[in-house]
Design an enzyme around this catalytic site. Structure first.
Site, PDB file in Angstrom:
ATOM      1  N   HIS A 156       0.817  -1.209   0.000  1.00 18.75           N
ATOM      2  CA  HIS A 156       0.000   0.000   0.000  1.00 18.75           C
ATOM      3  C   HIS A 156       0.851   1.259   0.000  1.00 18.75           C
ATOM      4  O   HIS A 156       0.406   2.304  -0.463  1.00 18.75           O
ATOM      5  CB  HIS A 156      -0.997  -0.042   1.147  1.00 18.75           C
ATOM      6  CG  HIS A 156      -2.142  -0.957   0.832  1.00 18.75           C
ATOM      7  ND1 HIS A 156      -2.140  -2.283   1.184  1.00 18.75           N
ATOM      8  CD2 HIS A 156      -3.270  -0.746   0.111  1.00 18.75           C
ATOM      9  CE1 HIS A 156      -3.246  -2.842   0.723  1.00 18.75           C
ATOM     10  NE2 HIS A 156      -3.947  -1.946   0.066  1.00 18.75           N
TER      11      HIS A 156
ATOM     12  N   ARG B 208       1.197 -10.388  -2.635  1.00 18.23           N
ATOM     13  CA  ARG B 208       1.426  -9.221  -3.482  1.00 18.23           C
ATOM     14  C   ARG B 208       2.589  -8.367  -3.007  1.00 18.23           C
ATOM     15  O   ARG B 208       3.078  -7.500  -3.717  1.00 18.23           O
ATOM     16  CB  ARG B 208       0.142  -8.367  -3.556  1.00 18.23           C
ATOM     17  CG  ARG B 208      -0.283  -7.780  -2.221  1.00 18.23           C
ATOM     18  CD  ARG B 208      -1.702  -7.225  -2.249  1.00 18.23           C
ATOM     19  NE  ARG B 208      -1.744  -5.796  -2.432  1.00 18.23           N
ATOM     20  CZ  ARG B 208      -2.865  -5.070  -2.390  1.00 18.23           C
ATOM     21  NH1 ARG B 208      -4.029  -5.636  -2.180  1.00 18.23           N
ATOM     22  NH2 ARG B 208      -2.839  -3.771  -2.550  1.00 18.23           N
TER      23      ARG B 208
ATOM     24  N   ASP C 140      -5.681  -7.855  -4.956  1.00 19.43           N
ATOM     25  CA  ASP C 140      -5.928  -8.965  -4.046  1.00 19.43           C
ATOM     26  C   ASP C 140      -6.356 -10.214  -4.814  1.00 19.43           C
ATOM     27  O   ASP C 140      -5.909 -11.314  -4.510  1.00 19.43           O
ATOM     28  CB  ASP C 140      -6.995  -8.582  -3.018  1.00 19.43           C
ATOM     29  CG  ASP C 140      -6.371  -7.840  -1.838  1.00 19.43           C
ATOM     30  OD1 ASP C 140      -5.360  -8.331  -1.322  1.00 19.43           O
ATOM     31  OD2 ASP C 140      -6.875  -6.770  -1.466  1.00 19.43           O
TER      32      ASP C 140
ATOM     33  N   GLU D 176     -12.560  -9.606  -4.707  1.00 22.66           N
ATOM     34  CA  GLU D 176     -11.118  -9.675  -4.472  1.00 22.66           C
ATOM     35  C   GLU D 176     -10.654 -11.076  -4.098  1.00 22.66           C
ATOM     36  O   GLU D 176      -9.469 -11.292  -3.841  1.00 22.66           O
ATOM     37  CB  GLU D 176     -10.723  -8.714  -3.350  1.00 22.66           C
ATOM     38  CG  GLU D 176     -11.182  -7.297  -3.592  1.00 22.66           C
ATOM     39  CD  GLU D 176     -10.605  -6.314  -2.596  1.00 22.66           C
ATOM     40  OE1 GLU D 176      -9.479  -5.843  -2.821  1.00 22.66           O
ATOM     41  OE2 GLU D 176     -11.279  -6.035  -1.598  1.00 22.66           O
TER      42      GLU D 176
ATOM     43  N   CYS E 160     -10.570  -2.166 -10.595  1.00 18.01           N
ATOM     44  CA  CYS E 160      -9.864  -1.037  -9.971  1.00 18.01           C
ATOM     45  C   CYS E 160      -8.499  -1.416  -9.402  1.00 18.01           C
ATOM     46  O   CYS E 160      -7.921  -0.646  -8.650  1.00 18.01           O
ATOM     47  CB  CYS E 160     -10.724  -0.381  -8.909  1.00 18.01           C
ATOM     48  SG  CYS E 160     -11.102  -1.449  -7.516  1.00 18.01           S
TER      49      CYS E 160
ATOM     50  N   ARG F   1     -15.134   3.172  -0.806  1.00 20.85           N
ATOM     51  CA  ARG F   1     -14.964   1.813  -0.294  1.00 20.85           C
ATOM     52  C   ARG F   1     -14.845   1.910   1.228  1.00 20.85           C
ATOM     53  O   ARG F   1     -14.016   2.695   1.725  1.00 20.85           O
ATOM     54  CB  ARG F   1     -13.694   1.188  -0.854  1.00 20.85           C
ATOM     55  CG  ARG F   1     -13.458  -0.160  -0.189  1.00 20.85           C
ATOM     56  CD  ARG F   1     -12.244  -0.862  -0.623  1.00 20.85           C
ATOM     57  NE  ARG F   1     -11.009  -0.252  -0.186  1.00 20.85           N
ATOM     58  CZ  ARG F   1      -9.831  -0.674  -0.615  1.00 20.85           C
ATOM     59  NH1 ARG F   1      -9.758  -1.640  -1.485  1.00 20.85           N
ATOM     60  NH2 ARG F   1      -8.727  -0.117  -0.172  1.00 20.85           N
TER      61      ARG F   1
HETATM   62  C1  PEP Z   1      -7.234  -4.423  -4.948  1.00 23.97           C
HETATM   63  O1  PEP Z   1      -7.025  -5.319  -4.132  1.00 23.97           O
HETATM   64  O2  PEP Z   1      -7.067  -4.554  -6.177  1.00 23.97           O
HETATM   65  C2  PEP Z   1      -7.709  -3.102  -4.505  1.00 23.97           C
HETATM   66  C3  PEP Z   1      -8.049  -2.187  -5.377  1.00 23.97           C
HETATM   67  O3  PEP Z   1      -7.691  -2.857  -3.165  1.00 23.97           O
HETATM   68  P1  PEP Z   1      -6.338  -2.557  -2.340  1.00 23.97           P
HETATM   69  O4  PEP Z   1      -5.230  -2.438  -3.300  1.00 23.97           O
HETATM   70  O5  PEP Z   1      -6.573  -1.314  -1.562  1.00 23.97           O
HETATM   71  O6  PEP Z   1      -6.232  -3.770  -1.471  1.00 23.97           O
HETATM   72 MG    MG Z   2      -7.806  -5.093  -2.131  1.00 23.40          MG
END
Ligand code: PEP
Ligand code: MG
Length: 748
Positions: A365, A641, A631, A607, A678, A508
């Site tokens: 993140h 990831r 995810d 996800e 997304c 979200r």
């Molecule tokens: C994802 O998992 O693709 C997502 C958009 O959420 P985050 O990256 O915040 O986990």
């Molecule tokens: Mg996610």
């Protein structure tokens, strides 16, 4: 250690201190030092070799060898006894050097006349800077006390080198922290920028290695050790009850803080003339050198503990906290081992020009925040932490995943050209801002942006995004040091909706857990946080925060459209419970007489692979679905990831993953459910074309990607792209990437 050597080495350090204090330039200082050591030790030769580059050592000063060899004689790391001392970072002490394995005869130095050799690495915190050598004609082994005295001197030399004490005009000395170095890591975020290094956790700098008052230093060390023990006890007291193995590890940590042998060695160092902090650093250097060689994992861990304790001790002794008061340059490039999203957000948008991490991962993140801020990020730049100093010039090439530290003029010039070229590309994208992302076949793709901070909203009009496809609300929670209040949140969300000026914003709900840890919530001790108690799971189990957030969103919308989506829904039941919370909140607001949103859309993020196979009833039930590809991919391929070792093995364009996506697209189409994507892949032009060709009509990405994605979509026919993809899948290609990129390269 016998008293005699104690005072000998103290005397030696006293004289060294006098040489250092005398205002003379680097080379003269080095010359005086070798003379002084040879004198004090009663040996014929004393020489100092320093690194010219990572692989080459150069004779920089000598007494006893041919003076003409200075700055001429060079050897590679590992070559000869000097090279071996530097490579292995251990002392070589031999009475018969020519008979020693790896001895290299260097005629220009005249050293063949000397039989005994003692080489001591000059190192600082495990980082080799050079080698200090004494040689004698007579065949003798230097005593442990003599070797110890040499090590103490080498340590002081290392500190002095670090402080630039030997930078001189005539010597051509280029100490380690002045050389240009290029780090080849990996790209975390594209872009190119030039800036000045700002260390997230500045290194402790020891400016006073020598002392003539051992009693005072010893008392300082004792007081610092007391403070350290109190810190460690506090640390242990604050740790939740843990299983047997962890207790053992923590106890080992405490044991080190009380280790007599560690203390005794530092006491000895102080008696030999070092200050308390130099003594800590000397032992830390030893530990680091051993760490590099230890093959036993347990031993390495323990050496890590010692390293960590030494850092704490140094901070206590020097009073340098993590904030050393170093002023941030106007164009800071943040250099850190790793950084969490909360810590990064504390710097604030617009502050940092670039980021270079020693570790880090593309899927983290923190990397997402860097991407949202559109600042270049290089990850896995190995060694950057030991090399970079605050204020050094750093060129960050996010495209190539390369960082140039203290670059020379040629690199600098080439880099300026690159920055200009990227600026021209940006101009081109800006020209497309008001045009639709319409492919040659006529299909229009709706491009939205991902956001999470108020500061991201100005990008909405400038990027050409049609709305915010993902508003990560947790970022607001991460930047605070206490739980935000409902009124605060509702005011903030209202400002977001205001700033969107009627464009859709998909909020979200809180997705914490995994790498997003709130400092004000009790840390969870979970073996697999990414698959643990996170996101909606936490929201449903502890509904107070979820309810508060939903209320804040409803109030913020106040008569306007409201779009809410729940993260990490793994089965329809979770969605139903979350939606029930939403409905209850709406009812409560209605009873309270508060204005309700004009319209609501309540969706789920897909996800986890499980949700792709949920019943059709579920697909009809949700108002929309948004695929969180970051995810989804990690769980589909079972590849963390954030773990670079495994993350890059798998590709979104693998046929198996596209099969999964194609199923999701098909189900949404038959249920008439709007679908978007997304995850970070939506912002990569080739991946975006594939997603559009597979049937995704809405993509949400970081604002800076909208231009490049739109530009490529406008150049292609999506039906043809789909055919290329399908042909590859039918052929059995493991990944459609080669076929797709090949086809794209042939488009006009
Ligand atoms: C994802 O998992 O693709 C997502 C958009 O959420 P985050 O990256 O915040 O986990
Ligand atoms: Mg996610």
């Amino acid at each position: 250690m016998p008293d005699r050597t104690e005072s000998e080495s103290r005397k030696l350090l006293g004289r060294l201190s006098a040489v250092m204090a005398a205002t003379s330039v680097g080379q003269t200082r080095l010359d005086r030092i070798v003379r002084l050591i040879a004198d004090s030790m009663g040996c014929e030769v004393c020489s100092i070799y320093l690194f010219r580059d990572a692989e080459t050592l150069e004779l920089c000063a000598t007494v006893g060898l041919q003076p003409e060899a200075v700055h001429q004689t060079r050897m590679r790391l590992g070559e000869g006894l000097v090279g071996r001392t530097a490579r292995d970072r251990t002392v070589i002490n031999t009475a018969n050097a020519p008979a020693e394995r790896g001895f290299r005869y260097m005629p220009e130095t005249g050293e063949e006349r000397f039989s005994s050799f003692c080489g001591v690495p000059i190192q600082r915190l495990g980082e080799a800077l050079g080698v200090l050598v004494v040689q004698s004609r007579s065949a003798r082994i230097y005593t442990p006390d003599e070797v110890y005295a040499l090590e103490v001197v080498a340590m002081v030399l290392a500190e002095m080198t670090e402080l630039g004490a030997f930078n001189g005009a005539e010597g051509g000395l280029s100490p380690r922290h002045q050389r240009p170095i290029t780090f080849r890591g990996m790209s975390g975020q594209e872009g190119a920028v030039a800036g000045r290094v700002f260390l997230h956790e500045p290194r402790v700098v020891v400016t006073n290695p020598i002392s003539d008052d051992p009693d005072r230093e010893s008392a300082r060390l004792a007081a610092a050790i007391e403070a350290l023990r109190a810190q460690v006890d506090e640390l242990l007291a604050g740790t939740a009850p843990v299983d047997g193995e962890e207790v053992a590890v923590l106890e080992a940590y405490r044991m080190f803080a009380n280790s007599r042998s560690w203390l005794r060695r530092m006491e000895d160092d102080i008696r030999s003339g070092l200050t308390a902090e130099a003594a800590v650093e000397k032992e830390q250097s030893h530990a680091r050198a051993r760490m590099g060689q230890a093959s036993d994992a347990y031993l390495r861990e323990r050496l890590h503990d010692l390293d960590d304790l030494s850092n704490r001790l140094l901070r206590i002794l020097t009073g340098q906290g993590s904030d050393t008061g170093v002023a941030m340059p106007s164009d800071p490039v943040l250099v850190a081992r790793n950084i969490g999203p909360g810590e990064l957000l504390e710097y604030g948008k617009g502050t940092l020009k670039g980021i270079v991490l020693e570790e880090g991962s593309v899927g983290s993140h923190a990397a997402i925040v860097a991407r949202a801020w559109a600042i270049p990020l290089v990850i896995r730049a190995e060694g950057v932490l030991t090399e970079a100093l605050n204020g050094d010039l750093m060129l960050v090439d996010g495209e190539q995943g390369v960082a140039h530290l203290r670059p020379d003029d040629t690199v600098r010039k080439a880099f300026e050209d690159k920055i200009a070229m990227l600026a021209r590309a940006q101009e081109r994208y800006a020209g497309l801002r008001d045009l639709p992302a319409q492919a040659l076949c006529g299909t229009v793709i709706s491009l939205h942006m991902n956001a999470g901070l108020m500061a991201d909203l100005p990008s909405l009009p400038s990027s050409g995004a049609e709305g915010v496809g993902l508003f990560r609300t947790e970022l607001q929670f991460l930047v605070r040091n206490q739980m935000p209040k409902r009124a605060e949140l509702s005011a903030l969300y209202a400002r977001v909706v205001d700033a969107a000026k009627g464009k859709r914003v998909a909020f979200r709900t809180l997705d914490i857990g995994s790498d997003k840890v709130l400092s004000y919530m009790k840390p969870q001790d979970e073996p697999n946080p990414a698959m643990g108690w996170r996101a909606i799971r936490l929201g449903l189990d502890k509904p107070g925060v979820l309810r508060m957030q939903i209320q804040a969103l409803i109030r913020a919308a106040s008569g306007r459209h409201l779009t809410v989506m729940f993260p990490f829904i793994a089965n329809p039941g979770e969605f139903r419970l979350a939606r029930a919370e939403f409905n209850k909140a709406m009812e409560r607001e209605r009873i309270l007489g508060h204005p309700l949103p004009s319209e609501v859309e309540v969706g789920a993020m897909l996800e986890t692979p499980s949700l792709a196979f949920a019943s059709y009833a579920f697909f009809r039930e949700v108002d929309f679905l948004s695929v969180g590809g970051n995810d989804l991919k990690q769980f589909f391929f079972a590849a963390d990831r954030e773990n670079e070792k495994v993350r890059r093995r798998y590709d979104m364009l693998e046929s198996s993953f596209l099969e999964l996506l194609s199923g999701i697209v098909g189900r949404c189409a038959s249920a008439g459910t709007p679908l978007s994507f997304c995850g970070e892949d939506a912002g990569r032009p080739v991946e975006a074309v594939a997603l559009a060709a597979m049937g995704f009509r809405t993509l949400s990405m970081r604002p800076a990607s909208i231009g490049p994605v739109k530009s490529l979509i406008r150049r292609v026919n999506l039906q043809e792209a789909r055919k290329v993809i399908d042909d590859a899948r039918i052929r059995g290609d493991e990944s459609v990437r080669p076929a797709l990129t090949d086809w794209l390269a042939r488009q006009p």
